[in-house]
Design a protein around this motif. Structure first.
Motif, PDB file in Angstrom:
ATOM      1  N   LEU A 156       3.019   2.319   2.168  1.00 51.69           N
ATOM      2  CA  LEU A 156       3.233   2.939   3.477  1.00 51.69           C
ATOM      3  C   LEU A 156       4.686   3.377   3.609  1.00 51.69           C
ATOM      4  O   LEU A 156       5.589   2.764   3.034  1.00 51.69           O
ATOM      5  CB  LEU A 156       2.896   1.948   4.593  1.00 51.69           C
ATOM      6  CG  LEU A 156       1.482   1.363   4.627  1.00 51.69           C
ATOM      7  CD1 LEU A 156       1.332   0.440   5.838  1.00 51.69           C
ATOM      8  CD2 LEU A 156       0.440   2.460   4.646  1.00 51.69           C
ATOM      9  N   TYR A 161      -3.985  -2.854   5.685  1.00 53.72           N
ATOM     10  CA  TYR A 161      -4.755  -1.672   6.099  1.00 53.72           C
ATOM     11  C   TYR A 161      -5.468  -1.929   7.421  1.00 53.72           C
ATOM     12  O   TYR A 161      -5.446  -1.095   8.338  1.00 53.72           O
ATOM     13  CB  TYR A 161      -5.795  -1.319   5.040  1.00 53.72           C
ATOM     14  CG  TYR A 161      -5.295  -0.478   3.896  1.00 53.72           C
ATOM     15  CD1 TYR A 161      -4.630   0.722   4.113  1.00 53.72           C
ATOM     16  CD2 TYR A 161      -5.528  -0.871   2.576  1.00 53.72           C
ATOM     17  CE1 TYR A 161      -4.190   1.501   3.062  1.00 53.72           C
ATOM     18  CE2 TYR A 161      -5.099  -0.101   1.512  1.00 53.72           C
ATOM     19  CZ  TYR A 161      -4.426   1.089   1.761  1.00 53.72           C
ATOM     20  OH  TYR A 161      -3.994   1.850   0.707  1.00 53.72           O
ATOM     21  N   GLU A 162      -6.141  -3.074   7.522  1.00 56.20           N
ATOM     22  CA  GLU A 162      -6.892  -3.390   8.740  1.00 56.20           C
ATOM     23  C   GLU A 162      -5.947  -3.498   9.930  1.00 56.20           C
ATOM     24  O   GLU A 162      -6.237  -2.989  11.018  1.00 56.20           O
ATOM     25  CB  GLU A 162      -7.650  -4.708   8.549  1.00 56.20           C
ATOM     26  CG  GLU A 162      -8.800  -4.644   7.564  1.00 56.20           C
ATOM     27  CD  GLU A 162     -10.034  -3.967   8.139  1.00 56.20           C
ATOM     28  OE1 GLU A 162      -9.988  -3.496   9.290  1.00 56.20           O
ATOM     29  OE2 GLU A 162     -11.050  -3.902   7.423  1.00 56.20           O
ATOM     30  N   SER A 212      -3.384  -6.597   0.654  1.00 59.16           N
ATOM     31  CA  SER A 212      -3.457  -5.142   0.772  1.00 59.16           C
ATOM     32  C   SER A 212      -4.436  -4.740   1.867  1.00 59.16           C
ATOM     33  O   SER A 212      -4.122  -3.918   2.739  1.00 59.16           O
ATOM     34  CB  SER A 212      -3.888  -4.536  -0.568  1.00 59.16           C
ATOM     35  OG  SER A 212      -4.299  -3.190  -0.404  1.00 59.16           O
ATOM     36  N   ARG A 213      -5.609  -5.315   1.847  1.00 61.95           N
ATOM     37  CA  ARG A 213      -6.637  -4.926   2.820  1.00 61.95           C
ATOM     38  C   ARG A 213      -6.309  -5.429   4.211  1.00 61.95           C
ATOM     39  O   ARG A 213      -6.650  -4.782   5.210  1.00 61.95           O
ATOM     40  CB  ARG A 213      -8.003  -5.415   2.327  1.00 61.95           C
ATOM     41  CG  ARG A 213      -8.377  -4.697   1.026  1.00 61.95           C
ATOM     42  CD  ARG A 213      -9.676  -5.139   0.404  1.00 61.95           C
ATOM     43  NE  ARG A 213      -9.851  -4.450  -0.882  1.00 61.95           N
ATOM     44  CZ  ARG A 213     -10.887  -4.640  -1.689  1.00 61.95           C
ATOM     45  NH1 ARG A 213     -11.843  -5.494  -1.360  1.00 61.95           N
ATOM     46  NH2 ARG A 213     -10.950  -3.980  -2.835  1.00 61.95           N
ATOM     47  N   MET A 266      -5.948   1.571   9.398  1.00 61.11           N
ATOM     48  CA  MET A 266      -6.003   2.657   8.434  1.00 61.11           C
ATOM     49  C   MET A 266      -7.174   2.438   7.485  1.00 61.11           C
ATOM     50  O   MET A 266      -7.584   1.295   7.232  1.00 61.11           O
ATOM     51  CB  MET A 266      -4.707   2.719   7.619  1.00 61.11           C
ATOM     52  CG  MET A 266      -3.466   2.979   8.439  1.00 61.11           C
ATOM     53  SD  MET A 266      -1.964   2.944   7.414  1.00 61.11           S
ATOM     54  CE  MET A 266      -2.186   4.488   6.494  1.00 61.11           C
ATOM     55  N   ASN A 267      -7.700   3.532   6.961  1.00 58.19           N
ATOM     56  CA  ASN A 267      -8.753   3.447   5.956  1.00 58.19           C
ATOM     57  C   ASN A 267      -8.167   2.985   4.626  1.00 58.19           C
ATOM     58  O   ASN A 267      -7.054   3.350   4.260  1.00 58.19           O
ATOM     59  CB  ASN A 267      -9.433   4.804   5.763  1.00 58.19           C
ATOM     60  CG  ASN A 267     -10.210   5.238   6.983  1.00 58.19           C
ATOM     61  OD1 ASN A 267     -10.762   4.411   7.712  1.00 58.19           O
ATOM     62  ND2 ASN A 267     -10.265   6.538   7.230  1.00 58.19           N
ATOM     63  N   PHE A 268      -8.952   2.187   3.895  1.00 56.11           N
ATOM     64  CA  PHE A 268      -8.546   1.792   2.551  1.00 56.11           C
ATOM     65  C   PHE A 268      -8.480   3.031   1.653  1.00 56.11           C
ATOM     66  O   PHE A 268      -9.182   4.008   1.877  1.00 56.11           O
ATOM     67  CB  PHE A 268      -9.548   0.821   1.930  1.00 56.11           C
ATOM     68  CG  PHE A 268      -9.733  -0.461   2.688  1.00 56.11           C
ATOM     69  CD1 PHE A 268      -8.870  -0.837   3.703  1.00 56.11           C
ATOM     70  CD2 PHE A 268     -10.776  -1.305   2.378  1.00 56.11           C
ATOM     71  CE1 PHE A 268      -9.044  -2.025   4.395  1.00 56.11           C
ATOM     72  CE2 PHE A 268     -10.973  -2.497   3.060  1.00 56.11           C
ATOM     73  CZ  PHE A 268     -10.098  -2.851   4.072  1.00 56.11           C
ATOM     74  N   ARG A 269      -7.636   2.980   0.629  1.00 51.44           N
ATOM     75  CA  ARG A 269      -7.646   4.006  -0.417  1.00 51.44           C
ATOM     76  C   ARG A 269      -8.498   3.476  -1.567  1.00 51.44           C
ATOM     77  O   ARG A 269      -8.046   2.612  -2.321  1.00 51.44           O
ATOM     78  CB  ARG A 269      -6.232   4.306  -0.894  1.00 51.44           C
ATOM     79  CG  ARG A 269      -5.426   5.180   0.032  1.00 51.44           C
ATOM     80  CD  ARG A 269      -4.165   5.689  -0.666  1.00 51.44           C
ATOM     81  NE  ARG A 269      -3.192   4.638  -0.893  1.00 51.44           N
ATOM     82  CZ  ARG A 269      -2.635   4.371  -2.061  1.00 51.44           C
ATOM     83  NH1 ARG A 269      -2.994   5.046  -3.149  1.00 51.44           N
ATOM     84  NH2 ARG A 269      -1.737   3.417  -2.184  1.00 51.44           N
ATOM     85  N   ASP A 329       4.639   1.413  -3.877  1.00 48.90           N
ATOM     86  CA  ASP A 329       3.552   0.514  -3.496  1.00 48.90           C
ATOM     87  C   ASP A 329       3.768  -0.834  -4.184  1.00 48.90           C
ATOM     88  O   ASP A 329       3.646  -0.951  -5.404  1.00 48.90           O
ATOM     89  CB  ASP A 329       2.216   1.132  -3.916  1.00 48.90           C
ATOM     90  CG  ASP A 329       1.016   0.305  -3.469  1.00 48.90           C
ATOM     91  OD1 ASP A 329       1.214  -0.818  -2.959  1.00 48.90           O
ATOM     92  OD2 ASP A 329      -0.113   0.791  -3.643  1.00 48.90           O
ATOM     93  N   ASN A 336       0.811  -1.229   0.000  1.00 45.58           N
ATOM     94  CA  ASN A 336       0.000   0.000   0.000  1.00 45.58           C
ATOM     95  C   ASN A 336       0.842   1.275   0.000  1.00 45.58           C
ATOM     96  O   ASN A 336       0.308   2.372   0.207  1.00 45.58           O
ATOM     97  CB  ASN A 336      -0.983   0.022   1.183  1.00 45.58           C
ATOM     98  CG  ASN A 336      -1.906  -1.173   1.187  1.00 45.58           C
ATOM     99  OD1 ASN A 336      -2.320  -1.637   0.129  1.00 45.58           O
ATOM    100  ND2 ASN A 336      -2.222  -1.695   2.363  1.00 45.58           N
ATOM    101  N   GLN A 393      -6.938   3.192  -5.119  1.00 47.72           N
ATOM    102  CA  GLN A 393      -5.629   2.563  -5.251  1.00 47.72           C
ATOM    103  C   GLN A 393      -5.628   1.605  -6.440  1.00 47.72           C
ATOM    104  O   GLN A 393      -6.544   0.796  -6.614  1.00 47.72           O
ATOM    105  CB  GLN A 393      -5.298   1.805  -3.963  1.00 47.72           C
ATOM    106  CG  GLN A 393      -3.903   1.239  -3.900  1.00 47.72           C
ATOM    107  CD  GLN A 393      -3.632   0.597  -2.548  1.00 47.72           C
ATOM    108  OE1 GLN A 393      -4.459   0.654  -1.634  1.00 47.72           O
ATOM    109  NE2 GLN A 393      -2.479  -0.018  -2.402  1.00 47.72           N
TER     110      GLN A 393
END
Length: 541
Positions: A238, A280-281, A276-277, A285-288, A246, A236, A291
Motif C-alpha cells: 500500500l 486488506y479487510e 496480509s488479508r 480493500m479487495n485482495f489481490r 510489499d 501488501n 499477489q
C-alpha cells in the motif's frame, strides 16, 4: 558456521501506506494492525506523524497501553523548519513528545529539492539535518534518518547527497535509510549506490523503495545484498501512487531464498498470509489474487499439465511449500482442465478412481464454461455438479416457479416483490416477500418457504453480489454472469448463474447457495465435508 545476518523489518503501513488512494484507517484500525504486526514479529511500526492530525496524536497516546512483545513503535517527522532552532520547532517537540522508543526524521538529500522545494541554501539544509537529529538523539534512544530522494540526488550531485548523510551520522543517527522516493530507480543503480555509501558511512543502512517502476521489492533486495540491514515498506505494498515495497514479498524472499539472512523469529513466517488479508479487510480493500506468497492464486493450478506435475512432485510447479507462509494450494477447474485437475478435486470425495465419472465431469465443465460459467471462483458449484453426476445429490426441494415485480414512480424509491412456488416432500409452499431489490426479495421468499423445514438456513446470509456482462457486443441482450457469495458460521462459498436475464441469473445463483448450504450441512452430519471452498457457485443440473 557463520552467524546469520539480521535484517530489520520496518513497517510504514499506518503512515506511508495510508497515503495510498482509497486507504483510510481509523484509530482502532491502527491499533489492531499494530498488534497484528507485533504478532508477526515486525521490528518497527511507524505509527504516523504526531503533529499532522488529531488521530495520529491519539494513536501515540493509546499505543502505550498495547502489550507489545517485540515491535518498537516509531513516530515520524521532518527536520526543523528553516531559521528556527530545533528546540523551538513545534514539529520537533511533537516528535519527541510522542514518547516512542524510536523516531524517524526525514530530510532532503537531493539538491533540487533543497533549492526549489524547501527554498533554502544547501548549507542551511545541512544545518537543519544536523540540528534536528542532534535534538532527537539527545532525547530518544534510537533515531532513524530517512534520506528522501537519495537515489535521484545521488545520480545528479553525489557529493552533496553524501554530505547530507555524513551530517546525519555525525549528529547521532542510529540508522540512515536510503529512499527511492520517486520509485524510478533500477536494481543495478540501487546496488551501486548502496555499495558506495556502505564504504563511506559507518552508520547502519536501510532501504525505502517505492513501486513506480514495479521494482520496489527488487530494489530492496538489491540494497540488502549490498549491505542494507533494514527494509522499510508496507503490508501488501500500500502507498501513494503505485505504492511501496510489499513487505509480504520482501519477508517471503529474504526468509526463504537467502539462507544467510534472518528476518522474523522462528515460527512467525506462517502468519504472513493472515496478516496480509487482515490489512486488506481492515482497509476495506479487495485482495489481490495474484499477489506473490500470500495471494489466493499464488499456489492455484489450472492447466492440466501443471496439476499432473503437482500431484506427483509439488515443487515441480511451486517455488515454496504454500504452508510456510500460511497459504494453501488450490486446484482450479475450468475448460482448460485435464483429468488431473478433476481427479485432484474428486480425491476429496473418494471418487478419483472412477474414470467414467472423471470423463463426464470434464465434459460437463467444458460445456458449461462455453456457456459463460467460471468454476475457478465457483468451487461449490463444482461440488454440486459432482454430487449430481455421481448420483449423490439429495434433492431437498423442487422449484415450481418464481415471479418478480417492480413497482415505482420516477424520482421515488421502487418497491420489489417476489413470489415463489416450491415443494418440500409432500408439502407445497407459496410465499411472497418484499425487498430492496430482486435478489433481496427472492432471498426473503425462499427463506419463508424453507426455513421451517431446514432451520440451519437461518445461519446463512449473503455477503457479496457481482454481475458481469459476458458477451458485451450483444448490447442489452448480452448474457450476464452473476456470482453470489454467502457465508454461515464456519465457511464462505460463492454461487454462479448465467442467463440473458439478470434476474434469472441471480435466481440460479441464489438457489444454488441454498442448495449448497443444505448439502454442506448434510455432509457435516454424516461424514467429513470436503475442504472449505474459497468461493462457491450455482446450480448446474
Amino acid at each position: 558456521m557463520n552467524p546469520m545476518t539480521r535484517i530489520a523489518i520496518y513497517d510504514t503501513t499506518l503512515r506511508d501506506g495510508s497515503q495510498g488512494e482509497g486507504v483510510n484507517f481509523s484509530l482502532q484500525d491502527k491499533l489492531l494492525i499494530t498488534s497484528r504486526l507485533d504478532e508477526l514479529g515486525v521490528d518497527y511500526v511507524e505509527g504516523g506523524y504526531p503533529l499532522s492530525n488529531p488521530k495520529d496524536a491519539a494513536y501515540f497516546q493509546a499505543v502505550r497501553d498495547l502489550p507489545l512483545g517485540h515491535t518498537k513503535v516509531v513516530a515520524f517527522g521532518m527536520t526543523r523548519r528553516r531559521d528556527i532552532a530545533a528546540e523551538d520547532d513545534t514539529g520537533m517537540k511533537a516528535l519527541v513528545a510522542a514518547g516512542t522508543p524510536a523516531v524517524t526524521v526525514v530530510g532532503k538529500t537531493w539538491d533540487l529539492h533543497v533549492r526549489e522545494v524547501l527554498g533554502v541554501s544547501l548549507e542551511e539544509n545541512l544545518r537543519m539535518i544536523g540540528d534536528s537529529l542532534a535534538f532527537c538523539a539527545s532525547r530518544v534512544s534510537e533515531v532513524i534518518y530517512d534520506a528522501e530522494h537519495f537515489f535521484d540526488g545521488f545520480r545528479r550531485n553525489p557529493d552533496y547527497s553524501l554530505q547530507t548523510l555524513r551530517q546525519a551520522a555525525e549528529a547521532g543517527a542510529s540508522w540512515i535509510i536510503l529512499c527511492d522516493t520517486n520509485g524510478g530507480s533500477l536494481p543495478e543503480e540501487v546496488a551501486e549506490a548502496v555499495s558506495q555509501v556502505a564504504r563511506e558511512i559507518r552508520v547502519p543502512l536501510g532501504i525505502h523503495t517505492h513501486n513506480d517502476g514495479e521494482l520496489a521489492v527488487a530494489n530492496a533486495l538489491a540494497a540488502v545484498r549490498q549491505g542494507a540491514r533494514q527494509v522499510q515498506g508496507t503490508i501488501n505494498g500500500l502507498g501513494e501512487r503505485c505504492g511501496n515495497a510489499d513487505l509480504c514479498s520482501v519477508i517471503g524472499n529474504l526468509s526463504l531464498k537467502y539462507p544467510d539472512f534472518e528476518v522474523l523469529a522462528p515460527g512467525k513466517l506462517v502468519r504472513l498470509t493472515e496478516v496480509s488479508r487482515y490489512v486488506y479487510e481492515t482497509a476495506n480493500m479487495n485482495f489481490r489474487p495474484g499477489q506473490a506468497f500470500v495471494g489466493a492464486s499464488a499456489f492455484a493450478h489450472k492447466g492440466g499439465m501443471h496439476v499432473h506435475g503437482v500431484r506427483k512432485i509439488a515443487s515441480s510447479y511451486e517455488h515454496i511449500e504454500p504452508s510456510t507462509v500460511g497459504n494453501e494450494r488450490r486446484i482450479l477447474v475450468s475448460e482448460l482442465s485435464g483429468k488431473s485437475n478433476i481427479a485432484e478435486k474428486l480425491t476429496e470425495f473418494g471418487l478419483d478412481q472412477d474414470q467414467d465419472l472423471l470423463s463426464r465431469v470434464l465434459d460437463r465443465v467444458q460445456e458449461l464454461e462455453n456457456e459463460g460459467y467460471q468454476f475457478e471462483a465457483a468451487e461449490a458449484s463444482f461440488v454440486l455438479l459432482v454430487e449430481r453426476l455421481a448420483g449423490r445429490h439429495d434433492k431437498r426441494f423442487d422449484l415450481r416457479g418464481f415471479h418478480v415485480g417492480v413497482a415505482g414512480q420516477y424520482g421515488r424509491a421502487s418497491m420489489t416483490e417476489a413470489t415463489i412456488k416450491l415443494q418440500v416432500g409432500d408439502v407445497f409452499e407459496h410465499t411472497v416477500s418484499e425487498g430492496d431489490g430482486p435478489v433481496n426479495a427472492l432471498d426473503g421468499a425462499l427463506r419463508k418457504a424453507l426455513e421451517h423445514h431446514y432451520p440451519g438456513l437461518r445461519d446463512m446470509h449473503l455477503v457479496d453480489y457481482k454481475v458481469r456482462v459476458i458477451n458485451a457486443r450483444a448490447g442489452t441482450a448480452a448474457r450476464v454472469r452473476v456470482v453470489i457469495e454467502s457465508t454461515d458460521q464456519d465457511a464462505v462459498w460463492g454461487t454462479i448463474g448465467v442467463s440473458e436475464n439478470v434476474i434469472e441469473a441471480s435466481w440460479l445463483a441464489l438457489v444454488d447457495s441454498f442448495e449448497y448450504k443444505l448439502s454442506k450441512d448434510a455432509r457435516g452430519r454424516t461424514a467429513a465435508a470436503p475442504k472449505s471452498p474459497a468461493l462457491a457457485a450455482e446450480s448446474l443440473s
